[in-house]
Design an enzyme around this catalytic site. Structure first.
Site, PDB file in Angstrom:
ATOM      1  CG  ASP A   1       5.218   3.599  -2.145  1.00 10.67           C
ATOM      2  OD1 ASP A   1       5.584   4.696  -2.551  1.00 10.67           O
ATOM      3  OD2 ASP A   1       5.427   3.223  -0.972  1.00 10.67           O
TER       4      ASP A   1
ATOM      5  CB  ALA B   1      -2.911  10.715  -3.492  1.00 11.39           C
ATOM      6  CE  LYS B   2       3.620   7.130  -1.342  1.00 11.03           C
ATOM      7  NZ  LYS B   2       4.699   7.351  -1.926  1.00 11.03           N
ATOM      8  N   GLY B   3      -1.424   5.611  -0.560  1.00  7.51           N
ATOM      9  CA  GLY B   3      -2.331   4.658   0.086  1.00  7.51           C
ATOM     10  C   GLY B   3      -1.753   3.263   0.057  1.00  7.51           C
TER      11      GLY B   3
ATOM     12  CB  VAL C   1      -4.317   9.861   2.582  1.00 12.08           C
ATOM     13  CG1 VAL C   1      -4.272  11.336   2.993  1.00 12.08           C
ATOM     14  CG2 VAL C   1      -4.787   9.017   3.748  1.00 12.08           C
TER      15      VAL C   1
END
Ligand code: GLU
Length: 424
Positions: free
Chosen positions: A149, A108-110, A63
């Protein structure tokens, strides 16, 4: 009447925090509409051949919340509970974090919805590579730069970088190394990136005590999560004489009033896929008793929404330093603030990681090699600067630390939008 109470999500938490700030600073209503939305939400389903020859379909997310300040930036996590909503929340937090710290990045992150413990190393390699392939040009060194992460590490980043680079033409390959940060030092990674987040959490705690003219010596602390962040923050705190008395992970909760040896615990975890369970330098207690342990500092360094109305009232620490992203929900926070417990918020407290990533990205982009001392002193300087800025807003406005950090972060983005206007 509906008796079903929906569980609060991280998305609820980040939106509550955003709305509170937007109201407080009277954020321009048009800009508010933009920041409420996530720019791109990418969901990929991809097949991977497992060790037994069977094919399994995995679901991955990326995202991209906002890139007004620069390329999208943020980690990839491997976790069974990860869904699009979590990825949206975590991406927003990245936008606020990079803005607060003044980096030329968006958020962003995913990640992938899986439990890495269920897979062999070679399966994880194939999963990571195939995920990278599925994301294709949705990531890129000047466009969207992932990093480690929860449950991902430098090995994961090496596979991603290698896969991404392998799909590029020969002349583009070496220019693409900075498509991810958090790589191993031998593969373009930054000396000290491994400890950057934990060091930053430690530094925030140290600076907070310094402002009260107190040292860390003899202060007791408890840590939820003993992964990369939990370990390194414990390492640095114990180096200054603070005492780790409680630690919790997904498998066990340990307590030892006289202190848990950080090095011994770390050595215990290594061959056990990171788990603290079975460590004989502390006694195992019930998970429900963790937050109520009598200590000075609580460091949530695992998952989101851990401190809630179910447990916040038990907390005895007077400082909560958020190593994890989104560990405190709005109700939990209200209870803590009511008890005059200080919360150093995630976007400030754990920003050492993305600052380290920024240094790695610069190093790769400029073809430089930075030494550990140089990295750590630049990190310390940058983090101290941000801490002081937030501290001055706290004092000026007589407000809590999260509100102050969010005000700085969101005001910066608002200013950029006002300067540029909206295309067309
Ligand atoms: N995953 C880390 C965070 O949540 C680091 C992100 C990055 O370095 O891009 O801040």
């Amino acid at each position: 009447m509906n008796n079903i109470v929906e569980k609060k999500t991280m998305y609820d938490t980040v939106m509550q925090q955003f709305n509170k700030t937007a109201d407080a600073i009277k954020l321009d209503s048009e800009i508010r509409k933009i920041l409420e939305a996530t720019t791109n939400e990418i969901v990929v389903h991809f097949p991977v051949k497992l060790d037994d020859g069977k094919i399994k379909i995995f679901t991955g997310y990326r995202v991209q919340h906002n890139n007004v300040l620069g390329p999208y930036k943020g980690g990839l996590r491997y976790h069974p509970s990860l869904d699009i909503n979590d990825a949206k929340a975590l991406a927003m937090w990245m936008t606020w974090k990079t803005s607060l710290v003044g980096l030329p990045y968006g958020g962003a992150k995913g990640g992938i919805q899986l439990d890495p413990r269920d897979y062999s190393l070679s399966e994880l390699e194939r999963i990571s590579r195939r995920f990278t392939y599925a994301l294709g040009d949705n990531i890129g060194p000047e466009y969207d730069i992932p990093a480690p992460d929860v449950n991902t590490n430098e090995q994961t980043m090496a596979w991603i970088a290698d896969t991404y680079m392998s799909t590029k033409s020969a002349s583009e390959r070496s220019r693409s190394k900075h498509v991810v940060t958090g790589k191993p030092v031998g593969s373009g990674g930054l000396e000290g990136r491994d400890r950057a987040t934990g060091f930053g959490v430690f530094l925030n705690i140290k600076l907070w005590y310094q402002s009260k003219n107190e040292s860390l010596k003899g202060k007791t602390f408890i840590v939820q999560g003993f992964g990369n962040v939990g370990y390194w923050v414990s390492h640095f705190l114990s180096g200054e004489g603070a005492v780790l008395i409680g630690v919790q992970d997904a498998h066990a909760t340990l307590y030892h009033k006289e202190g848990i040896d950080v090095v011994d615990l770390h050595n215990h975890c290594k061959p056990r896929k990171g788990s603290i369970k079975g460590f004989n330098g502390a006694k195992e207690i019930s998970a429900a008793d963790f937050f109520g342990l009598d200590c000075n500092i609580l460091i949530p360094a695992a998952m989101g929404n851990q401190i809630t109305s179910d447990n916040a009232y038990k907390i005895k620490a007077n400082l909560v330093a958020e190593g994890a992203n989104g560990p405190t929900d709005a109700e939990g926070e209200a209870i803590l603030l009511n008890k005059d417990i200080i919360i150093i918020p995630d976007i400030l407290c754990n920003s050492g990681g993305v600052i380290g990533s920024y240094f790695e990205w610069l190093q790769n982009r400029n073809g430089e090699i930075w030494h550990l001392e140089e990295v750590m002193s630049k990190l310390e300087k940058k983090m101290t600067e941000v801490f002081r800025k937030v501290e001055s807003i706290v004092k000026e406005g007589n407000i809590d630390w999260r509100s102050a950090a969010f005000i700085l972060a969101i005001t910066r983005i608002e200013t950029a939008y006002k300067q540029r206007g909206i295309f067309p």
